[in-house]
Design a protein around this motif. Structure first.
Motif, PDB file in Angstrom:
ATOM      1  N   SER A 258     -47.750  26.307 134.312  1.00 51.08           N
ATOM      2  CA  SER A 258     -48.162  24.956 133.949  1.00 51.08           C
ATOM      3  C   SER A 258     -48.241  24.810 132.432  1.00 51.08           C
ATOM      4  O   SER A 258     -48.794  25.658 131.736  1.00 51.08           O
ATOM      5  CB  SER A 258     -49.529  24.648 134.566  1.00 51.08           C
ATOM      6  N   GLY A 259     -47.646  23.729 131.945  1.00 46.97           N
ATOM      7  CA  GLY A 259     -47.641  23.474 130.506  1.00 46.97           C
ATOM      8  C   GLY A 259     -46.396  23.934 129.788  1.00 46.97           C
ATOM      9  O   GLY A 259     -46.200  23.578 128.616  1.00 46.97           O
ATOM     10  N   ASP A 260     -45.559  24.711 130.448  1.00 47.03           N
ATOM     11  CA  ASP A 260     -44.305  25.155 129.822  1.00 47.03           C
ATOM     12  C   ASP A 260     -43.359  23.975 129.616  1.00 47.03           C
ATOM     13  O   ASP A 260     -43.446  22.948 130.301  1.00 47.03           O
ATOM     14  CB  ASP A 260     -43.611  26.209 130.691  1.00 47.03           C
ATOM     15  N   LYS A 261     -42.427  24.183 128.677  1.00 44.65           N
ATOM     16  CA  LYS A 261     -41.373  23.200 128.441  1.00 44.65           C
ATOM     17  C   LYS A 261     -40.014  23.850 128.680  1.00 44.65           C
ATOM     18  O   LYS A 261     -39.818  25.032 128.379  1.00 44.65           O
ATOM     19  CB  LYS A 261     -41.426  22.672 127.004  1.00 44.65           C
ATOM     20  N   VAL A 262     -39.085  23.051 129.202  1.00 44.25           N
ATOM     21  CA  VAL A 262     -37.736  23.539 129.453  1.00 44.25           C
ATOM     22  C   VAL A 262     -36.728  22.478 129.040  1.00 44.25           C
ATOM     23  O   VAL A 262     -37.058  21.307 128.880  1.00 44.25           O
ATOM     24  CB  VAL A 262     -37.514  23.887 130.946  1.00 44.25           C
ATOM     25  N   ALA A 263     -35.500  22.932 128.871  1.00 43.40           N
ATOM     26  CA  ALA A 263     -34.358  22.026 128.798  1.00 43.40           C
ATOM     27  C   ALA A 263     -33.549  22.244 130.064  1.00 43.40           C
ATOM     28  O   ALA A 263     -33.451  23.378 130.567  1.00 43.40           O
ATOM     29  CB  ALA A 263     -33.516  22.312 127.569  1.00 43.40           C
ATOM     30  N   VAL A 264     -32.976  21.186 130.588  1.00 47.46           N
ATOM     31  CA  VAL A 264     -32.253  21.247 131.863  1.00 47.46           C
ATOM     32  C   VAL A 264     -30.828  20.749 131.671  1.00 47.46           C
ATOM     33  O   VAL A 264     -30.599  19.726 131.011  1.00 47.46           O
ATOM     34  CB  VAL A 264     -32.952  20.382 132.945  1.00 47.46           C
ATOM     35  N   LEU A 265     -29.898  21.470 132.266  1.00 42.24           N
ATOM     36  CA  LEU A 265     -28.491  21.042 132.327  1.00 42.24           C
ATOM     37  C   LEU A 265     -28.061  21.047 133.789  1.00 42.24           C
ATOM     38  O   LEU A 265     -28.117  22.086 134.453  1.00 42.24           O
ATOM     39  CB  LEU A 265     -27.598  21.990 131.521  1.00 42.24           C
TER      40      LEU A 265
END
Length: 588
Positions: A258-265
């Protein structure tokens, strides 16, 4: 007899597709791209390379557009080496790209983790280092389906190239030194996870036939970017179920909290509609929202394709503050624009680097020496033998590609045809008094420059080693013919690091050489040695069918590779047979 399905493509001559692709791409984006170097296969950023900046060189086979050249531009890659369809660029292509990108601060090479790419980029790096250019390289390995986590270094690169290229390009654009740019590229590689699914096959432009078969109601989970079989084939399921399976495999390794950030493709493989891709993204977002993971940035579309394959992949980049800043750094390329770039006058510095591209390497002729003249294989006969190898390989190209389509990417016959046509052309230009050693050097350069892929370095090394082994001879007798074969085999083993039992061409070469050496030890003639080699190679080829592959792309198949002849072993047998036939004809 079932009729083979033919695919339709808007192309002209298949042999011209790469040149025409480059011409069209550079013409459409002339404000961003140009071509540099004598091979015509290096696409370079008009305002990317500059003095004092680490040069970013990417590359791989064509057929994945917009990868790889689509990511060339200011703030991202400085140059891309363009290979043939589904085949690595050759060292010469890569060297052209690196010289064009060289600003004196070193070069970082980025490419997918495939045998051919690793060998060709490594060979190019070795040459560039000798020229005084500092080189580092990173093989992207994001495909979670292709190897377990404890063997992550063996995984292949798929759409994760997108994020790794972006991070490295930003770091270089910000002026980071080579060691730091490499470290950040590796950090991005470690934080990138992908998995894909295929619904239908692709087809190579040269064959016009599907590379593999998927039944109408089936899908392949974990399929590779070249059509390599995945981990499982099953009935087509609803989009949410498919997305969950891909995301589950990714989340198992990404260790998000919880609280993590990601980039998605969410990436389409070439024939998947935007409707489908957005439906997949919808489910990815639902899954991440449920974990309280924030999507900092997302891309949905075609970014790393597989010709006209239907299917998609999902890629997550787990972000920290550093990676997030680099991801947001501005860039402008044909396939990706982020933010706004400041105007700069960097194009003037290209004049200094262009000296690399036009430099000529002095050719030193061999000094006259006494050569051994005993033997039936004269230089003229040897030339005829090599010409016949080309004739026979080209005649068997469809069979070789069919074998490769079952456990690889279906291009082996096409690749061998390209290589041996180049060899035939090179030998036509050879002077009448050229020695067998010099012909082998000529063949090595021709094959390597034309092919790239994994076959290019393997055959080039084989020819060079074999020629050197008989460098003291004008003609070859039985013992020298066996020595030529043995050195060729050793060269392939040293370059490819394969061993008997790995299910590669070595499984045909090793028994061929063993039988050839036995015949030579018994005083056999060159023809008798080649007969023995052909028999040994044929037995070795057939013995690959029950083997489980342990090297190359087919190694990911495990038990699914059993029951099929290795295409490299098959082309080895064809080579030995053609050599024997030509020598037999010359002596009758």
């Amino acid at each position: 007899m079932d009729q083979v399905t033919k695919t339709k493509k808007l192309i002209n001559a298949p042999d011209d597709i790469i040149d025409e692709l480059i011409e069209g791409m550079v013409g459409a984006h002339s404000d961003i791209l140009c071509v540099d170097g004598p091979t015509g296969r290096a696409i370079v950023a008009v305002d990317g390379p500059r003095d004092g900046k680490v040069g970013i060189v990417v590359g791989g086979g064509s057929g994945h557009e917009p990868a790889f050249a689509g990511y060339v531009g200011r703030g991202l890659a400085d140059a891309a080496a363009v290979g043939n369809v589904f085949a690595s660029p050759s060292p010469a292509h890569i060297e052209d790209a690196a010289r064009a990108a060289d600003g004196g601060a070193g070069i970082l090479m980025l490419y997918g983790n495939y045998t051919g790419d690793v060998m060709n980029f490594t060979m190019a790096a070795e040459e560039l280092v000798q020229e005084g250019i500092a080189v580092r390289h990173v093989a992207v390995c994001d495909d979670v389906a292709s190897a377990p986590v404890e063997r992550r270094s063996e995984r292949r690169g798929i759409a994760g190239d997108f994020f790794v290229f972006k991070i490295a390009g930003a770091a270089a654009d910000l002026g980071e030194p080579l060691v730091r740019v490499e470290a950040l590229a590796r950090a991005a590689n470690d934080a990138t996870f992908s998995m894909g699914v295929a619904l239908s096959p692709c087809s190579l432009p040269q064959t016009g036939k599907p590379n593999f078969v998927i039944d109408d109601e089936d899908m392949e989970i974990g399929m590779g970017l070249h059509g390599e079989p995945g981990i499982r084939r099953q009935k087509l399921a609803p989009a949410d179920e498919v997305t969950d399976e891909l995301v589950d495999a990714i989340l198992k390794e990404a260790e998000l909290v919880s609280g993590d950030k990601v980039a998605v493709l969410v990436n389409g493989l070439g024939a998947t509609s935007q409707i489908e891709l957005y439906i997949l993204f919808r489910r990815v977002k639902q899954r991440l929202d449920a974990l309280d993971v924030t999507i900092h940035a997302s891309w949905v579309g075609e970014y790393a394709t597989s010709l006209e394959m239907a299917g998609a992949s999902v890629t997550l980049l787990k972000l920290d503050q550093t990676l997030q800043g680099l991801l947001d750094h501005p860039c402008r390329t044909p396939a990706l624009v982020v933010g706004e770039l400041e105007k700069s006058g960097v194009t003037a510095s290209r004049s200094r680097r262009s000296v690399h591209s036009v430099a000529k390497v002095a050719v030193v002729k061999d000094q006259p020496r006494d050569l051994i003249t005993e033997g039936d294989v004269t230089p003229a006969v040897f030339k005829a033998m090599m010409h016949n190898v080309g004739v026979q390989v080209i005649a068997e190209k469809e069979w070789l590609s069919e074998l490769d389509g079952v456990i690889g990417d279906g291009d082996h016959g096409m690749t061998m045809e390209i290589g041996w046509k180049a060899v035939q052309h090179a030998l036509e230009e050879a002077p009448d008094d050229e020695t067998i050693e010099s012909m082998c050097k000529r063949m090595a350069k021709a094959f390597l420059d034309a092919v790239g892929a994994s076959s290019g370095p393997l055959y080039a090394t084989a020819f060079l080693r074999a020629g050197t082994a008989v460098g003291n001879r004008l003609n070859l007798d039985g013992a020298a013919m066996a020595e030529w074969l043995s050195a060729a085999c050793q060269g392939i083993q040293d370059r490819g690091r394969a061993n008997p039992g790995d299910k590669t061409m070595i499984d045909a070469w090793v028994p061929a050489v063993q039988e050839a050496l036995k015949e030579a030890a018994n005083g056999g003639s060159a023809l008798e040695v080649l007969v023995a080699a052909q028999n040994g190679g044929e037995a070795g080829m057939n013995a690959t069918a029950p083997m489980k592959s342990r090297r190359g792309r087919s190694a990911k198949l495990g038990e699914r590779s059993v029951g099929h002849i290795d295409p490299g072993a098959a082309s080895t047998f064809v080579t030995l047979r053609a050599m024997r036939e030509a020598l037999d004809k010359a002596m009758t």
